[in-house]
Design a protein around this motif. Structure first.
Motif, PDB file in Angstrom:
ATOM      1  N   SER A   1      15.974 -23.374  15.851  1.00  8.94           N
ATOM      2  CA  SER A   1      15.002 -22.707  16.695  1.00  8.94           C
ATOM      3  C   SER A   1      14.108 -21.732  15.958  1.00  8.94           C
ATOM      4  O   SER A   1      13.150 -21.276  16.517  1.00  8.94           O
ATOM      5  CB  SER A   1      15.713 -21.967  17.817  1.00  8.94           C
ATOM      6  OG  SER A   1      16.322 -20.817  17.322  1.00  8.94           O
ATOM      7  N   VAL A   2      14.433 -21.400  14.746  1.00  9.39           N
ATOM      8  CA  VAL A   2      13.632 -20.418  14.043  1.00  9.39           C
ATOM      9  C   VAL A   2      13.198 -21.013  12.718  1.00  9.39           C
ATOM     10  O   VAL A   2      14.011 -21.548  11.980  1.00  9.39           O
ATOM     11  CB  VAL A   2      14.444 -19.127  13.792  1.00  9.39           C
ATOM     12  CG1 VAL A   2      13.626 -18.120  13.039  1.00  9.39           C
ATOM     13  CG2 VAL A   2      14.930 -18.546  15.099  1.00  9.39           C
TER      14      VAL A   2
ATOM     15  N   LYS B   1      12.110 -18.316  23.475  1.00  8.83           N
ATOM     16  CA  LYS B   1      10.918 -18.604  22.669  1.00  8.83           C
ATOM     17  C   LYS B   1       9.631 -18.208  23.396  1.00  8.83           C
ATOM     18  O   LYS B   1       8.670 -17.779  22.761  1.00  8.83           O
ATOM     19  CB  LYS B   1      10.870 -20.080  22.310  1.00  8.83           C
ATOM     20  CG  LYS B   1      11.882 -20.477  21.277  1.00  8.83           C
ATOM     21  CD  LYS B   1      11.753 -21.974  21.021  1.00  8.83           C
ATOM     22  CE  LYS B   1      12.571 -22.426  19.864  1.00  8.83           C
ATOM     23  NZ  LYS B   1      12.412 -23.856  19.615  1.00  8.83           N
TER      24      LYS B   1
ATOM     25  N   HIS C   1       7.298 -14.989  21.098  1.00 10.05           N
ATOM     26  CA  HIS C   1       6.537 -16.014  20.387  1.00 10.05           C
ATOM     27  C   HIS C   1       6.780 -15.983  18.883  1.00 10.05           C
ATOM     28  O   HIS C   1       6.614 -16.986  18.206  1.00 10.05           O
ATOM     29  CB  HIS C   1       5.040 -15.882  20.694  1.00 10.05           C
ATOM     30  CG  HIS C   1       4.709 -16.162  22.117  1.00 10.05           C
ATOM     31  ND1 HIS C   1       4.517 -17.437  22.593  1.00 10.05           N
ATOM     32  CD2 HIS C   1       4.578 -15.343  23.178  1.00 10.05           C
ATOM     33  CE1 HIS C   1       4.263 -17.391  23.876  1.00 10.05           C
ATOM     34  NE2 HIS C   1       4.294 -16.129  24.273  1.00 10.05           N
TER      35      HIS C   1
ATOM     36  N   LEU D   1       9.398 -16.145  17.383  1.00  8.28           N
ATOM     37  CA  LEU D   1      10.481 -17.047  17.019  1.00  8.28           C
ATOM     38  C   LEU D   1       9.994 -18.449  16.653  1.00  8.28           C
ATOM     39  O   LEU D   1      10.727 -19.218  16.042  1.00  8.28           O
ATOM     40  CB  LEU D   1      11.518 -17.142  18.146  1.00  8.28           C
ATOM     41  CG  LEU D   1      12.305 -15.863  18.411  1.00  8.28           C
ATOM     42  CD1 LEU D   1      13.226 -16.055  19.609  1.00  8.28           C
ATOM     43  CD2 LEU D   1      13.090 -15.441  17.187  1.00  8.28           C
ATOM     44  N   HIS D   2       8.755 -18.770  17.014  1.00  3.05           N
ATOM     45  CA  HIS D   2       8.224 -20.086  16.664  1.00  3.05           C
ATOM     46  C   HIS D   2       7.981 -20.213  15.167  1.00  3.05           C
ATOM     47  O   HIS D   2       8.158 -21.270  14.597  1.00  3.05           O
ATOM     48  CB  HIS D   2       6.930 -20.374  17.426  1.00  3.05           C
ATOM     49  CG  HIS D   2       7.148 -20.552  18.893  1.00  3.05           C
ATOM     50  ND1 HIS D   2       7.580 -21.737  19.430  1.00  3.05           N
ATOM     51  CD2 HIS D   2       7.010 -19.697  19.925  1.00  3.05           C
ATOM     52  CE1 HIS D   2       7.696 -21.609  20.735  1.00  3.05           C
ATOM     53  NE2 HIS D   2       7.361 -20.377  21.061  1.00  3.05           N
TER      54      HIS D   2
ATOM     55  N   THR E   1      16.208 -12.908  15.240  1.00  2.00           N
ATOM     56  CA  THR E   1      16.634 -13.820  16.308  1.00  2.00           C
ATOM     57  C   THR E   1      17.721 -13.187  17.169  1.00  2.00           C
ATOM     58  O   THR E   1      17.666 -13.259  18.406  1.00  2.00           O
ATOM     59  CB  THR E   1      17.136 -15.146  15.700  1.00  2.00           C
ATOM     60  OG1 THR E   1      16.084 -15.711  14.921  1.00  2.00           O
ATOM     61  CG2 THR E   1      17.554 -16.110  16.783  1.00  2.00           C
TER      62      THR E   1
ATOM     63  N   CYS F   1      16.183 -10.512  19.303  1.00  2.00           N
ATOM     64  CA  CYS F   1      15.456 -11.104  20.433  1.00  2.00           C
ATOM     65  C   CYS F   1      16.420 -11.563  21.526  1.00  2.00           C
ATOM     66  O   CYS F   1      16.130 -11.420  22.716  1.00  2.00           O
ATOM     67  CB  CYS F   1      14.588 -12.266  19.956  1.00  2.00           C
ATOM     68  SG  CYS F   1      13.153 -11.768  18.977  1.00  2.00           S
TER      69      CYS F   1
END
Length: 183
Positions: free
Chosen positions: A12-13, A112, A116, A118-119, A132, A135
């Protein structure tokens, strides 16, 4: 089954051209109860789970209950997975399993959408892991305060094939759930 926590991992990251494997356990309210962010994205979901503290606690019986996982995991007494070739009764189980598991995917999407950054993080992988986790904590605060959730894009396909084999006792427990609740 809708109150069962679900487990998911995702690359995801992305950080400076590397991806980070992220494992989360969340409930039906999208509150994250466990997060592991320290593995390279190339590491398989089951490997991340087997090395996690929550796996150790569950396998030693320190926690009661079960997690729901996708086909990327082997069925265990504490981690129920969908049937690969469901017949009549297991189809209802697979449907309920998928609906509950979708909450974890929705939680990834909310995280996510809410953060944002984290994109695509342009920091070291270690720093990306710290960001992460931070967040995830802030996401929980927002959920508990009932902050308005951002719009989430449609769910992605998360139902991949298992690399680690099922555990016989996990299959027996899953079969018992089908008999008790879906027959």
């Amino acid at each position: 089954m809708s109150s069962s926590p679900s487990l998911a991992t995702e690359d995801s990251v992305t950080s400076k051209r590397s991806s980070i494997g992220l494992q989360m356990v969340c409930n039906a309210d999208c509150v994250i109860s466990n997060v592991v962010a320290k593995w390279p994205g190339s590491v398989h979901d089951s490997r991340i789970f087997r090395a996690s503290e929550i796996y150790q606690c569950l396998s030693q019986g320190e926690f009661s209950g079960v997690l729901l996982g996708d086909r990327g995991y082997g069925c265990q007494p504490f981690l129920l997975t969908p049937f690969t070739d469901p017949q009549e009764a297991p189809q209802a189980y697979n449907h309920a399993h998928a609906r509950t598991r979708a909450r974890v995917e929705m939680t990834f999407g909310l995280l996510k959408a809410r953060f944002h950054c984290l994109h695509k993080l342009r920091v070291s992988p270690v720093r990306a892991c710290d960001i992460t986790v931070a967040c995830a904590v802030l996401h929980n605060v927002a959920c508990l305060r009932k902050e308005r959730a951002p719009r989430v894009p449609p769910a992605m396909d998360w139902d991949n094939l298992a690399i680690f084999p099922d555990d016989d006792s996990g299959q027996l427990l899953r079969d018992q759930y089908v008999l008790n609740y879906f027959s």
